[in-house]
Write a protein that holds these residues in place. Structure first.
Motif, mmCIF file in Angstrom:
data_model
loop_
_atom_site.group_PDB
_atom_site.id
_atom_site.type_symbol
_atom_site.label_atom_id
_atom_site.label_comp_id
_atom_site.label_asym_id
_atom_site.label_seq_id
_atom_site.Cartn_x
_atom_site.Cartn_y
_atom_site.Cartn_z
ATOM 1 N N SER A 169 112.684 3.525 96.671
ATOM 2 C CA SER A 169 112.546 4.502 97.760
ATOM 3 C C SER A 169 113.535 4.273 98.896
ATOM 4 O O SER A 169 114.020 5.225 99.506
ATOM 5 N N VAL A 170 113.869 3.013 99.175
ATOM 6 C CA VAL A 170 114.721 2.714 100.341
ATOM 7 C C VAL A 170 116.177 3.161 100.133
ATOM 8 O O VAL A 170 116.716 3.898 100.963
ATOM 9 N N PRO A 171 116.849 2.725 99.034
ATOM 10 C CA PRO A 171 118.214 3.237 98.833
ATOM 11 C C PRO A 171 118.252 4.754 98.618
ATOM 12 O O PRO A 171 119.259 5.387 98.947
ATOM 13 N N THR A 172 117.168 5.334 98.076
ATOM 14 C CA THR A 172 117.146 6.792 97.914
ATOM 15 C C THR A 172 117.134 7.482 99.272
ATOM 16 O O THR A 172 117.849 8.471 99.493
ATOM 17 N N ALA A 173 116.328 6.942 100.203
ATOM 18 C CA ALA A 173 116.320 7.502 101.559
ATOM 19 C C ALA A 173 117.685 7.327 102.215
ATOM 20 O O ALA A 173 118.163 8.212 102.937
ATOM 21 N N ALA A 174 118.349 6.183 101.927
ATOM 22 C CA ALA A 174 119.692 5.937 102.469
ATOM 23 C C ALA A 174 120.694 6.939 101.904
ATOM 24 O O ALA A 174 121.577 7.430 102.623
ATOM 25 N N ALA A 175 120.554 7.265 100.614
ATOM 26 C CA ALA A 175 121.430 8.254 99.992
ATOM 27 C C ALA A 175 121.165 9.639 100.586
ATOM 28 O O ALA A 175 122.094 10.416 100.828
ATOM 29 N N ALA A 176 119.890 9.948 100.847
ATOM 30 C CA ALA A 176 119.540 11.233 101.461
ATOM 31 C C ALA A 176 120.122 11.328 102.874
ATOM 32 O O ALA A 176 120.600 12.394 103.287
ATOM 33 N N PHE A 177 120.114 10.205 103.595
ATOM 34 C CA PHE A 177 120.745 10.179 104.917
ATOM 35 C C PHE A 177 122.224 10.550 104.794
ATOM 36 O O PHE A 177 122.753 11.361 105.560
ATOM 37 N N THR A 178 122.880 9.940 103.798
ATOM 38 C CA THR A 178 124.319 10.165 103.630
ATOM 39 C C THR A 178 124.603 11.627 103.285
ATOM 40 O O THR A 178 125.593 12.207 103.745
ATOM 41 N N LEU A 179 123.721 12.234 102.491
ATOM 42 C CA LEU A 179 123.873 13.655 102.168
ATOM 43 C C LEU A 179 123.838 14.487 103.449
ATOM 44 O O LEU A 179 124.689 15.360 103.670
ATOM 45 N N LEU A 180 122.859 14.184 104.315
ATOM 46 C CA LEU A 180 122.772 14.895 105.591
ATOM 47 C C LEU A 180 124.008 14.624 106.446
ATOM 48 O O LEU A 180 124.519 15.519 107.125
ATOM 49 N N PHE A 181 124.500 13.377 106.389
ATOM 50 C CA PHE A 181 125.678 13.000 107.164
ATOM 51 C C PHE A 181 126.895 13.800 106.703
ATOM 52 O O PHE A 181 127.710 14.248 107.514
ATOM 53 N N ALA A 182 126.998 13.998 105.388
ATOM 54 C CA ALA A 182 128.122 14.761 104.838
ATOM 55 C C ALA A 182 128.040 16.217 105.284
ATOM 56 O O ALA A 182 129.055 16.869 105.536
ATOM 57 N N ILE A 183 126.807 16.727 105.414
ATOM 58 C CA ILE A 183 126.620 18.141 105.787
ATOM 59 C C ILE A 183 126.793 18.333 107.284
ATOM 60 O O ILE A 183 127.507 19.232 107.725
ATOM 61 N N GLY A 184 126.130 17.472 108.060
ATOM 62 C CA GLY A 184 126.079 17.746 109.498
ATOM 63 C C GLY A 184 126.295 16.552 110.395
ATOM 64 O O GLY A 184 125.869 16.569 111.557
ATOM 65 N N GLY A 185 126.973 15.528 109.889
ATOM 66 C CA GLY A 185 127.279 14.373 110.739
ATOM 67 C C GLY A 185 128.277 14.768 111.817
ATOM 68 O O GLY A 185 129.225 15.502 111.542
ATOM 69 N N THR A 186 128.053 14.302 113.046
ATOM 70 C CA THR A 186 128.946 14.700 114.139
ATOM 71 C C THR A 186 130.217 13.864 114.163
ATOM 72 O O THR A 186 131.205 14.261 114.780
#
Lengths: 105, 229
Positions: B150-167
């Motif tokens: 669950s932890v690296p999956t949440a980290a990967a999901a963070f990165t997906l969001l970062f790719a979409i909308g990271g400032t």
């Protein structure tokens, strides 16, 4: 173990972890903060985030200078706030049993 | 993994806010099936315990630390929908009272840690439990593996969001490798804590563990214990 005993033991464990053991936790940045610093996006965090002016901001207690005491108080407050909000929510959501049922716990 | 204000642009924060609101909304209805007079107080305790557990940062090397996320733990103990609500309440308290995780990032944090954490953790838990022997001793092992993933999956999901909308303008591949790499190590800590806590609860009150339902115990319940009907 009776349900009441179990729940009280669990709550005591949570209070000790948050109120006492937390003082000894690592103060290194967590995984996200570390990666943000290393790869260069830590500065994109707002310098002045939206504040709620909570007395327990950053797991400290305003007015208490002693780090061990202030941190412990913030931890205990957080556990109790979570218990009250979570416990209240789950109490409202639960399926109620027949009123004739006697709670043995 | 608490995201502060500012990491993501407004559209992304609003979108994750909508995802979080929808997820919590569904969970509020589905959790009713998991909660009764016996499990509701247990769920409140689990939320409080996850709050406490998240305060314990453990070192993982190179000046980095990690702490329990608790999604898998809560899901195994009280069910995935209630578990997601437990972590959501923790994140709400942290954002409102502890300045931990940005208020504008609350939707992002609920999406990553409550929804992804609880449901990925519980999904892996169920898959692992299906292939292990049907006994109580398998439950903490399956819970630990669910926590680990669950932890690296949440980290990967963070990165997906970062790719979409990271400032910030940082290469996604670099963020992905660092996030998943470090959170795989943190996931080991998550697995150990989750396995130990689930094991401790199973030892004293196996009937209170949602994920242990339908798994045959190795001993008959004592007369003083409450047995689910």
């Amino acid at each position: 173990m009776k349900t009441r005993t179990f729940l009280l033991a669990g709550l005591l464990a949570a209070l000790l972890i948050a109120g006492v053991a937390s003082y000894y936790a690592s103060s290194h940045p967590d995984g996200l903060e570390y990666v943000a610093g290393k790869t260069g996006f830590l500065d994109s965090a707002d310098e002045e985030p939206v504040s709620t002016d909570s007395p327990f901001a950053d797991y400290e207690t305003s007015g208490v200078d002693n780090a061990r005491l202030g941190g412990g108080l913030a931890g205990v407050a957080g556990v109790l706030l979570t218990l009250v909000i979570g416990g209240g929510l789950f109490r409202v959501l639960r399926r109620r049993e027949e009123p004739t049922t006697v709670d043995a716990g | 993994m608490h995201v502060p204000d500012g990491f993501f642009d407004a559209p992304t924060s609003v979108a994750t806010g909508v995802v979080a609101a929808a997820g919590v909304g569904v969970a509020l209805r589905k959790a009713r099936a998991e909660l009764d007079d016996r499990t509701a107080p247990m769920a409140g305790l689990v939320a409080a315990f996850v709050f406490a557990g998240q305060m314990i940062n453990f070192p993982v090397g190179a000046g980095t630390s990690g702490h329990l996320l608790g999604g898998a733990l809560a899901a195994v103990l009280v069910g995935p929908w209630t578990g997601a609500l437990c972590v959501s309440v923790v994140l709400l308290v942290q954002a409102l009272f502890m300045a931990d995780g940005g208020l504008t990032a609350l939707g992002t944090n609920i999406t990553l840690m409550a929804l992804v954490g609880a449901f990925v953790g519980y999904g892996v838990f169920r898959l692992v439990l299906a292939v292990l022997p049907k006994r109580l001793g398998s439950v903490p092992v399956a819970a630990a593996l669910g926590a680990l993933v669950s932890v690296p999956t949440a980290a990967a999901a963070f990165t997906l969001l970062f790719a979409i909308g990271g400032t910030a303008d940082v290469a996604t591949g670099k963020v992905l490798a660092a996030m998943v790499g470090w959170h795989l190590v943190i996931g080991i800590g998550e697995a150990v804590i989750t396995g130990l806590v689930v094991s401790a609860v199973i030892t004293s009150r196996p009937d209170l563990v949602h994920g242990a339902r339908g798994v045959r115990g190795r001993r008959a319940p004592l007369l003083t214990e409450e047995v689910p009907a």
